[in-house]
Scaffold this active site. Structure first.
Site, short mmCIF file in Angstrom:
data_model
loop_
_atom_site.label_atom_id
_atom_site.label_comp_id
_atom_site.label_asym_id
_atom_site.label_seq_id
_atom_site.Cartn_x
_atom_site.Cartn_y
_atom_site.Cartn_z
N LEU A 33 0.82 -1.21 0.00
CA LEU A 33 0.00 0.00 0.00
C LEU A 33 0.85 1.27 0.00
O LEU A 33 2.03 1.24 0.37
CB LEU A 33 -0.90 0.01 1.24
CG LEU A 33 -2.00 -1.03 1.30
CD1 LEU A 33 -2.62 -1.07 2.70
CD2 LEU A 33 -3.07 -0.77 0.25
N SER A 34 0.25 2.37 -0.38
CA SER A 34 0.89 3.67 -0.25
C SER A 34 1.22 3.90 1.23
O SER A 34 0.38 3.67 2.10
CB SER A 34 -0.04 4.78 -0.75
OG SER A 34 0.54 6.04 -0.59
N GLY A 35 2.44 4.31 1.51
CA GLY A 35 2.84 4.54 2.90
C GLY A 35 3.33 3.29 3.61
O GLY A 35 3.66 3.34 4.79
N GLY A 37 6.11 1.74 3.02
CA GLY A 37 7.57 1.80 3.20
C GLY A 37 8.36 1.27 2.02
O GLY A 37 9.56 0.99 2.15
N LYS A 38 7.74 1.17 0.86
CA LYS A 38 8.41 0.61 -0.32
C LYS A 38 9.61 1.43 -0.75
O LYS A 38 10.70 0.89 -0.97
CB LYS A 38 7.42 0.48 -1.49
CG LYS A 38 6.27 -0.46 -1.25
CD LYS A 38 5.32 -0.52 -2.44
CE LYS A 38 4.71 0.81 -2.81
NZ LYS A 38 3.88 1.41 -1.74
N SER A 39 9.42 2.73 -0.92
CA SER A 39 10.51 3.58 -1.43
C SER A 39 11.68 3.63 -0.46
O SER A 39 12.85 3.59 -0.87
CB SER A 39 9.99 4.99 -1.71
OG SER A 39 9.03 4.97 -2.74
N SER A 106 1.49 -1.57 -7.31
CA SER A 106 1.12 -2.73 -8.15
C SER A 106 0.04 -3.57 -7.49
O SER A 106 0.30 -4.70 -7.07
CB SER A 106 2.35 -3.56 -8.54
OG SER A 106 3.18 -3.88 -7.46
#
Length: 197
Positions: A33-35, A37-39, A106
């Site tokens: 999900l957005s937020g 921690g992927k980046s 994604s």
């Protein structure tokens, strides 16, 4: 493919690049999900691998949508094409001998499977950042959840658009329970042995 297009085999192959680099190549596909921690995780993993002499590149959602995919919207069709293009770019960089780390929501299983098919099963490492929606909302670094809840953003993943969690990701990260260093190490421990040539 158009019958007038003929794929050209070049003299330098992926295996040659691996030999020159002294490491193999993979695509580490971060989804969540957005937020979630992927980046942040993508940057940490890249830095860790880079310090070990491994050629890397991060493809990040917002960065790619600012250029290559700036013509796409956030409808289901737009998201599908976004992931298709990323799969193709990641496959090219993987063929060039690099470890590619992608950081994209994604949200749809079918799109991730298509990306995996483009990249190749043996080259694709799926990493699910399993951060609960309520945690992502409290982080909300861009204020997007607040806008989505207020109806100012439509088709927002986790609010009015589905996120289909992977059934069998290679790695599951629960960074809301771990330190950032522990989450990074979890990825490194899985990937590093698979880069040996």
């Amino acid at each position: 493919m158009d019958k007038n297009i003929v794929f050209h085999q070049h003299k330098i192959a992926r295996a040659d690049r691996h030999k020159m680099n002294n490491h193999g190549s993979k695509v580490i596909w971060l989804t969540g999900l957005s937020g979630s921690g992927k980046s942040t995780l993508a940057s940490d993993v890249e830095q860790n691998l880079w310090k070990q002499g491994i050629r890397t590149y991060v493809l990040d959602g917002d960065n790619v949508r600012s250029g290559l995919n700036s013509d796409l919207d956030f409808t289901d069709a737009g998201r599908e094409e976004n992931i298709r293009r990323i799969g193709e770019v990641a496959a090219l960089l993987n063929d060039a001998g690099m470890v590619v780390i992608t950081a994209f929501i994604s949200p749809f299983k079918a799109d991730r499977e298509k990306a995996k098919a483009i990249i190749g099963d043996d080259n694709f490492v799926e990493v699910f950042i399993d951060t609960p929606l309520e945690v992502c909302e409290t982080r909300d670094p861009k204020g997007l959840y607040e806008k989505a809840r207020a109806g100012k953003i439509k088709n927002f993943t986790g609010i009015d658009s589905a996120f289909e969690a992977p059934d069998a990701a290679d790695i599951v990260i629960q960074n809301h329970l771990n330190t950032q260093a522990e989450s990074c190490q979890q990825v490194i421990d899985y990937v590093l042995p698979r880069l040996k040539v």
